[in-house]
Write a protein that holds these residues in place. Sequence first.
Motif, PDB file in Angstrom:
ATOM      1  N   ILE A  54      -5.827  14.340  -7.328  1.00 51.39           N
ATOM      2  CA  ILE A  54      -5.111  13.055  -7.348  1.00 51.39           C
ATOM      3  C   ILE A  54      -3.878  13.113  -6.458  1.00 51.39           C
ATOM      4  CG2 ILE A  54      -3.911  11.404  -8.834  1.00 51.39           C
ATOM      5  CD1 ILE A  54      -5.694  12.369 -11.145  1.00 51.39           C
ATOM      6  N   LEU A  55      -3.184  14.249  -6.464  1.00 54.02           N
ATOM      7  CA  LEU A  55      -1.998  14.396  -5.624  1.00 54.02           C
ATOM      8  C   LEU A  55      -2.366  14.322  -4.140  1.00 54.02           C
ATOM      9  CD1 LEU A  55       1.034  14.933  -5.423  1.00 54.02           C
ATOM     10  CD2 LEU A  55       0.532  17.385  -5.501  1.00 54.02           C
ATOM     11  N   GLY A  56      -3.456  14.978  -3.762  1.00 49.79           N
ATOM     12  CA  GLY A  56      -3.917  14.874  -2.377  1.00 49.79           C
ATOM     13  C   GLY A  56      -4.276  13.447  -2.011  1.00 49.79           C
ATOM     14  N   PHE A  57      -4.939  12.759  -2.925  1.00 47.93           N
ATOM     15  CA  PHE A  57      -5.351  11.378  -2.676  1.00 47.93           C
ATOM     16  C   PHE A  57      -4.144  10.469  -2.468  1.00 47.93           C
ATOM     17  CE2 PHE A  57      -6.738   7.130  -3.731  1.00 47.93           C
ATOM     18  CZ  PHE A  57      -8.007   7.047  -3.161  1.00 47.93           C
ATOM     19  N   THR A  58      -3.140  10.617  -3.306  1.00 46.43           N
ATOM     20  CA  THR A  58      -1.974   9.734  -3.204  1.00 46.43           C
ATOM     21  C   THR A  58      -1.043  10.144  -2.056  1.00 46.43           C
ATOM     22  OG1 THR A  58      -0.876  11.071  -4.910  1.00 46.43           O
ATOM     23  CG2 THR A  58      -2.022   9.087  -5.633  1.00 46.43           C
ATOM     24  N   LEU A  86      11.294  12.941  -6.104  1.00 44.43           N
ATOM     25  CA  LEU A  86      12.423  12.065  -5.816  1.00 44.43           C
ATOM     26  C   LEU A  86      12.436  11.639  -4.351  1.00 44.43           C
ATOM     27  CD1 LEU A  86      15.092  10.724  -6.674  1.00 44.43           C
ATOM     28  CD2 LEU A  86      16.238  12.895  -6.137  1.00 44.43           C
ATOM     29  N   THR A  87      12.257  12.561  -3.436  1.00 38.19           N
ATOM     30  CA  THR A  87      12.302  12.215  -2.013  1.00 38.19           C
ATOM     31  C   THR A  87      11.103  11.368  -1.609  1.00 38.19           C
ATOM     32  OG1 THR A  87      11.273  14.356  -1.487  1.00 38.19           O
ATOM     33  CG2 THR A  87      13.681  14.208  -1.353  1.00 38.19           C
ATOM     34  N   THR A  88       9.951  11.596  -2.239  1.00 35.72           N
ATOM     35  CA  THR A  88       8.776  10.766  -1.960  1.00 35.72           C
ATOM     36  C   THR A  88       9.035   9.320  -2.355  1.00 35.72           C
ATOM     37  OG1 THR A  88       7.287  12.646  -2.273  1.00 35.72           O
ATOM     38  CG2 THR A  88       6.322  10.453  -2.450  1.00 35.72           C
ATOM     39  N   ALA A  89       9.560   9.129  -3.552  1.00 36.41           N
ATOM     40  CA  ALA A  89       9.875   7.775  -4.010  1.00 36.41           C
ATOM     41  C   ALA A  89      10.962   7.140  -3.158  1.00 36.41           C
ATOM     42  CB  ALA A  89      10.299   7.817  -5.480  1.00 36.41           C
ATOM     43  N   THR A 112       0.829  -1.206   0.000  1.00 39.19           N
ATOM     44  CA  THR A 112       0.000   0.000   0.000  1.00 39.19           C
ATOM     45  C   THR A 112       0.860   1.252   0.000  1.00 39.19           C
ATOM     46  OG1 THR A 112      -1.711  -1.190   1.241  1.00 39.19           O
ATOM     47  CG2 THR A 112      -1.865   1.208   1.192  1.00 39.19           C
ATOM     48  N   LEU A 113       1.903   1.247   0.816  1.00 38.44           N
ATOM     49  CA  LEU A 113       2.785   2.409   0.886  1.00 38.44           C
ATOM     50  C   LEU A 113       3.505   2.635  -0.436  1.00 38.44           C
ATOM     51  CD1 LEU A 113       3.964   4.631   2.688  1.00 38.44           C
ATOM     52  CD2 LEU A 113       5.794   3.044   3.294  1.00 38.44           C
ATOM     53  N   LEU A 114       3.994   1.556  -1.047  1.00 38.92           N
ATOM     54  CA  LEU A 114       4.690   1.702  -2.325  1.00 38.92           C
ATOM     55  C   LEU A 114       3.766   2.267  -3.406  1.00 38.92           C
ATOM     56  CD1 LEU A 114       6.975  -1.452  -2.620  1.00 38.92           C
ATOM     57  CD2 LEU A 114       7.682   0.943  -2.769  1.00 38.92           C
ATOM     58  N   VAL A 115       2.556   1.726  -3.498  1.00 36.65           N
ATOM     59  CA  VAL A 115       1.615   2.222  -4.511  1.00 36.65           C
ATOM     60  C   VAL A 115       1.298   3.690  -4.258  1.00 36.65           C
ATOM     61  CG1 VAL A 115      -0.746   2.030  -5.380  1.00 36.65           C
ATOM     62  CG2 VAL A 115       0.624  -0.030  -5.029  1.00 36.65           C
ATOM     63  N   SER A 116       1.003   4.026  -2.998  1.00 40.11           N
ATOM     64  CA  SER A 116       0.634   5.399  -2.655  1.00 40.11           C
ATOM     65  C   SER A 116       1.772   6.374  -2.932  1.00 40.11           C
ATOM     66  CB  SER A 116       0.229   5.472  -1.172  1.00 40.11           C
ATOM     67  OG  SER A 116       0.037   6.803  -0.761  1.00 40.11           O
ATOM     68  N   GLN A 117       2.970   6.065  -2.454  1.00 39.65           N
ATOM     69  CA  GLN A 117       4.081   6.997  -2.579  1.00 39.65           C
ATOM     70  C   GLN A 117       4.604   7.101  -4.004  1.00 39.65           C
ATOM     71  OE1 GLN A 117       3.683   8.811   0.010  1.00 39.65           O
ATOM     72  NE2 GLN A 117       5.754   8.732   0.856  1.00 39.65           N
ATOM     73  N   LEU A 118       4.683   5.988  -4.705  1.00 34.72           N
ATOM     74  CA  LEU A 118       5.146   6.054  -6.088  1.00 34.72           C
ATOM     75  C   LEU A 118       4.124   6.776  -6.967  1.00 34.72           C
ATOM     76  CD1 LEU A 118       6.765   2.522  -6.494  1.00 34.72           C
ATOM     77  CD2 LEU A 118       7.920   4.731  -6.137  1.00 34.72           C
TER      78      LEU A 118
END
Length: 385
Positions: free
Chosen positions: A93-97, A157-160, A63-69
Amino acid sequence: MWTGSLINHAGAFVVPFFAYYLTGRQGFGPAQVGLVATLYGAGGVASTVAAGAAADRFGRRPTLLVSQLAAAATTLAVGLADGFGSIAVLAFILGFTSYGAAPVLSALVADVVPEPDRKRAYALHYWAVNLGFAAAPVLAGLLAGHDYRWLFAGDALTTALCAVLIAWRVPEVRTANAGTAEPTSGAGLLHALRDRALLTLLPAVFAMVLVYTQYQVTQPLAMRAAGLSPAVYGLVSAVNGAVIVVFQPLVARLADRCDDARLLAAGALLLGAGMASTAFDHSAAAFAVSVAVWTLGEAIAMPTSNAVVSRLAPPGLQGRYQGLYAMTWALAAVAAPLAGGWTFSRFGAAPVWAGCLVLGALAAGGAVVLRNSPLRQPTSSPQAA
């Protein structure tokens, strides 16, 4: 997790300068900027419960990988987009992710930290978040001086990097689910919404976040009305980060010795009283003292409330409980600018500060009521809901 959160929030470049970007580069008017910000917040409200349920059902790391990527990709897309329509859609969409990471990370803390140590763990995690937030505007200012597009690239970059780091180093641990059937999302949420202790805590958290968010909305207006410059406002706001950086580790050590409900009540009262004292501020020094008082309340109450939610959550529902908690934050963050800004413009500053004092007292009262509620998870199966 601590390092990942620090990196992620130190790279939160877009939000502090988003309004500047939209007005300066895109040419948006105030109404358009307000609508984009509202859509971003609405996306966050929509995502928190969904992300929490997904974390329970599919696991924290996926879940974290999908959300952050997805958040990283959307951040890049916003930086490349032009025009109000496309940016408005991408903002939602940015707020959602972006907001989806909060309940997952909170559930991860509960997974890997034993219950007696969670208050300290949440306090230290909150410290990492604020250390990152303290650095982000400085770094963002340097990048924006070259090109606004670098803000979006650096943030992505830092989010990923945060997602990959946590997925690599943090194990998937949900031992509480062993031997029990996975509850459906609807059944799990119904169970949470029937939890009297949770339903006592969440309104108190909502009230505290309403007060806390005024530092972004009405406190700048009050400082401007007092004749203070934006540069002075920046210096006074830095007191918040300084107090968190210095005192949060101390609060983390002291939290283990104190009752949860008393900590929540003390934090709520400091938040309300500190923000309400702005009514008497006319100099930079006085505003700085008010900021220091409500920041102490923030440092005490916010991590404690997170730890209480983790304790209330029964087996298999940690993500859903944390999702409802994160949704409360998101709702308050959307409501606070509307309520505070409207009240300030229509009735003046005095009702805003009086309202902060009342909200702090009500939140403290909720904490007192919570003290008489069971703070441990129920033993019944959530599928009964």
